[in-house]
Design a protein around this motif. Structure first.
Motif: not given
Length: 199
Positions: A171-188
């Motif tokens: 479904r929907t395509q969306w854009q964003g950014s990820s900061l290396c080393g940040a503690g993102y939740k697994k699977g996001t």
């Protein structure tokens, strides 16, 4: 003369009995109509949902440097909507994906659709910082999949043909950014983009 007529009647009855016995099994084993010929429906189960980056680009920002620029993200992966091993745009696949959409209560891409194979252009604005930072700029989609059973009424309405298999869509395509080393939740999406982008 009377005796002979009696024997003749008995012989006729004896010949008639086997004929009656032969007809009986056919009537007893008649298969009733259980569905409307050509009727079809699908069931879906074992559904999986994942966040999949499709386009990515990495940037490195020195201390004190901000970022405000239009960037064309290169294609990394494509995903399709369909059944089994190919994106099958057919009535059968349409029935299955319609059932999946109704089950999930989301609008999924129709059979035969693909995520874009072109670059994705957008403008990113990142404030300056006193630290060195690395980012992965991404565009992505949510991918869905699972198992199906496709049911079709055949043999003049006397039988259901059941075909199992796998389905997938997005479904929907969306854009964003990820900061290396940040503690993102697994699977996001942020986590997956950071991993795939080489953070």
């Amino acid at each position: 003369m009377k005796v002979r007529r009696g024997i003749g009647i008995t012989a006729v009855l004896a010949l008639a009995v086997p004929g009656l016995v032969a007809i009986t099994p056919v009537t007893a084993h008649a298969v009733p109509q259980i569905c409307k010929p050509g009727e079809k429906f699908a069931k879906v189960n074992r559904i999986t949902v994942s966040n999949a980056p499709t386009h990515m680009e990495g940037i490195s920002l020195a201390p004190g440097v901000g970022f405000n620029r239009q960037v064309a993200l290169r294609k990394d992966r494509t995903f399709s909507a369909g059944i089994d091993t190919t994106a099958e745009a057919s009535a059968k696949a349409g029935v299955i994906l319609a059932k999946a959409s109704a089950t999930l209560n989301v609008k999924l891409a129709v059979a035969g659709s693909w995520t874009t194979s072109k670059s994705v252009t957008d403008t990113w604005t990142i404030a300056s910082s006193s630290k060195h930072r690395r980012y992965i700029l991404w565009s992505g989609t949510r991918v869905y999949g699972g198992r199906y059973s496709y049911n079709l009424c055949i043999d003049g309405g006397r039988k259901w043909s059941v075909t199992p298999g796998k389905w997938r869509s997005f479904r929907t395509q969306w854009q964003g950014s990820s900061l290396c080393g940040a503690g993102y939740k697994k699977g996001t999406m942020e986590y997956n983009a950071a991993i795939l982008g080489g953070c």
